[in-house]
Motif scaffolding. Sequence first.
Motif, mmCIF file in Angstrom:
data_model
loop_
_atom_site.group_PDB
_atom_site.id
_atom_site.type_symbol
_atom_site.label_atom_id
_atom_site.label_comp_id
_atom_site.label_asym_id
_atom_site.label_seq_id
_atom_site.Cartn_x
_atom_site.Cartn_y
_atom_site.Cartn_z
ATOM 1 N N ASP A 188 144.472 78.777 136.754
ATOM 2 C CA ASP A 188 145.720 78.255 137.334
ATOM 3 C C ASP A 188 145.477 77.746 138.751
ATOM 4 N N THR A 189 144.740 78.528 139.535
ATOM 5 C CA THR A 189 144.460 78.150 140.922
ATOM 6 C C THR A 189 143.683 76.849 140.979
ATOM 7 N N THR A 242 144.780 69.443 134.246
ATOM 8 C CA THR A 242 145.063 70.450 133.225
ATOM 9 C C THR A 242 143.846 70.607 132.340
ATOM 10 N N SER A 302 142.585 83.797 133.863
ATOM 11 C CA SER A 302 143.687 82.842 133.730
ATOM 12 C C SER A 302 144.237 82.460 135.103
ATOM 13 N N ASP A 303 144.343 83.436 136.005
ATOM 14 C CA ASP A 303 144.821 83.150 137.358
ATOM 15 C C ASP A 303 143.867 82.192 138.073
ATOM 16 N N GLU A 314 143.455 74.472 138.625
ATOM 17 C CA GLU A 314 144.249 73.351 138.131
ATOM 18 C C GLU A 314 145.233 72.874 139.199
ATOM 19 N N LYS A 315 145.771 73.805 139.958
ATOM 20 C CA LYS A 315 146.716 73.436 141.004
ATOM 21 C C LYS A 315 146.020 72.675 142.123
ATOM 22 N N ARG A 362 140.890 76.318 128.633
ATOM 23 C CA ARG A 362 141.776 77.479 128.489
ATOM 24 C C ARG A 362 141.756 77.995 127.047
#
Length: 875
Positions: free
Chosen positions: A308-309, A317, A304-305, A311-312, A322
């Motif tokens: 997140d990385t 998104t 998940s991290d 997507e940033k 996910r």
Amino acid sequence: MSIKRSKPIDRLYEEVAEYDLVIVPDAPLASALNRRLEHPHFGPFAITPRRLAARRRETAEDRLAFLEVISQTDLNWKQASYAIGNVLQCWEYQGSPDAILEYDAFDTPETRTVVDCIKSLETTSRTLTEYQIDREEYDSVAVIGERQLTNLERSILPTEYDAVDRFCDDGFELPPVRIFDSPAAIVDAVLDTVTTENAEDIAVVLDASSEYSPLIEAAFEATAIPYYGGPSFTDDQDHRAVIQLLRSTISGSDTRIGTVKPLLTRLGTTIDVDHNEKRLFEVDDPELEWLHDFCDRAAELTISDALDTYEKRAACTLETFRAELDQLGLLNEPITADTIDRLTFYLETYDVPIDRENDGVLLADAKSASFVDRPVVFYLGLDERWTHTSPQRPWVDHDEEFDRNLDQFQSLVQSGVDQYYLVQDTAGGAPVTPCLYFEDLLDVEFERFSDFESIRYSRTFRPTDEGFEKEPVDVDIEPETALSQSSLNSYANCPRDYFFGRLVDNPDKDYFLEGTLFHDFAEFVVNHPEFVNDAVIEEVTGVMLEETRPFHRDVDLATRRTTYRVGLETIVDYLEENTPTDTDFLTPTSSSENFFETYFDRPVDSPATERWFEDDNRGIKGKIDLVQSPTQLVDFKSGSKKSSSQVLKRAAIDPPSDQPNFQALLYLTYYRSQRPDEELEFTFFHFLETVDDVVTGEGTLDECLTTITYQPIPFDEFVQSRTVFEALREEAPNDCNKTFSKTSYEEYRAAFDAHQPPRTRDADAMADSPFGNVLLERMIEAVGDYKYVTNGCMQAFRHLCGYRKEGYFVEDLDEFERFIDDQLEELNRYRRGDSRFPVEGRAGEPNYRYVDNRDMILRTERATDEPADETEATR
């Protein structure tokens, strides 16, 4: 050539229009029939068995079963996937989930676990097993293509129904196949027809796993032509980039920039191509800091991290991805090799459903579809990859399976009002084998597509207002006037590789950087011999190790240190024993920047080193590493040593070598112009040749040297000289010494008056020549008809040929100068655009070990000598 005609869709509809229910083998055919309904119809009309039973759109039950099994059992993912595939397949063929247990080889605990789990799931296979068409609900039932239904699908049929054949008694005349020179040319031909206005009328059928799939998708995207049925969930660029981000965390210190380049490109990061082969963690670039930090912290992070990385960084998104990870139970798993392997396995094995816009060109997989309902259908490839591979399982009736696939293929290739078969006749230098189903459908023998009725196309040219604009080549382009040895080697091996080498940059290589540093050190030693000692060598070894560190794994550094140190010491030893002499004849020259000149802050200005030359009169240029004396040139080599005969063989003009290397020949040709009428030497100094021996305390400088000579007279004059005669009496083997010691120089010389010796390096050829026969006769006459005389003459021929294995003579360099003129004339003709740079070099097919731009070179040559049929190409 004809095959059994498939009934047109309108005729098929007429035959079944009055039925209450029509069972068909695949969804596209059902949709096509339903679109032709002329009056309201209560309930389903044309439908597949699975959709009828489930009353919903068909789903990939293997994926759903997999997700259920891994959540309910302890089976590992590969075990579960293997067992699920077998159970569902056997169920399809035998009609029962328990049928697989009747086969001893598959009656395993894993299989029983999967059977128990799947039997309770709401799968379409279970629904089919329990479902039966109710004749009270449907008074009349028709079945189209019954032979294409599986046993499980047939199990729902009522006792009474009407079978409707998909084929009629008429023959179908196969349209001519259209032969193109490459997949890109085929895609170009499709683009010449498809527009945004007619996209809804066109389908493209191809093997989804072939090169045609990404090519056609990229072409449609580049030209803004809508399409559907193409990329899968895994093909999404962001999804692939996330996987690569995860992979980069477990690749260790050997991860190369090139391997993460697609990830960086997707994120808009540009890293110079020079760094491609360097290790990721050794390249200091602000654009890479986030990736270095992420990899350093990966052991503490979850999947998940990572998402997140990404997507940033990508400003996007990935909700579907996910959700899929969450369903797999991987979202909060730590980033480990096992987790990434399981995720990769899942994505490579199962099709994750995605929402598609069903408009534009239809892309259909040749192995999945049996019908395409579009007026115009392009079939790309049609090669042996279109042939289905029957499951090798005991529950499969292979004859029945083959008939089912044959009917599917036979129907598919007749889809549409107009069919266009776009194929290649050759690929990779070998004929392309047509789909094997043609063998059963056609009554003629064939091995390749040109055996069919065919139309051959040359390159297609697109209008300049579509796609990429093309700029015309300036016909007044300045001609090439001189070739370096590396350019000549590349051009001789593969002219097209030479061409691309001038257009594109290639990444730095470890051996390029190492070679440059060794050469710079050698030049520095020549300029400052008194400065270089053991401490300096140790320091330089460390500097070289640090400079090349980005290329090497940590485990290799100790070995590289030893190699560098030995190489540096060998260079110093050689230059101590072979200090350049008599360099007054050389003028100072400005050298290129020397790494160690800057590092030690000491000037490098010896006229004997790094001598650049460019001789437009002879069409050659290059850089001489060291002018050791007025008649001796030296080139420093980090590669493996070649013998003089190997060097000359690779520089041969006729016959040409498949490993061309003209360095010694080119440099001696230039230096002859500076030192005419002098004997010259060109020495290759392979300073790493004795690394292994030096480590064990052995090895000599002589083992590192290969010297090529030049004699400033013709070969036939040289070998009839008194010097050579004396060598036959003193330096040749025993029988030769004995024979020629008993004769005179005049007797030896007389043989040359009768015939000139042939220019050959083959002693047998010289012995069989008129000259060889005369020399033998004279020696027998002068010495006697003894066995040692015959053997001595043969040894003499080997000795004479040996001179041509060690160096060159006047006629060799003259011939090379003419060869250079010819190569420049030919090269400039290609550069002007008179014809394309060919793939094949002087020795035929290129030696791909020495090709730098392999991925840019097609192994087949496109036709350029016959104009394309404009009408056919753009219809």
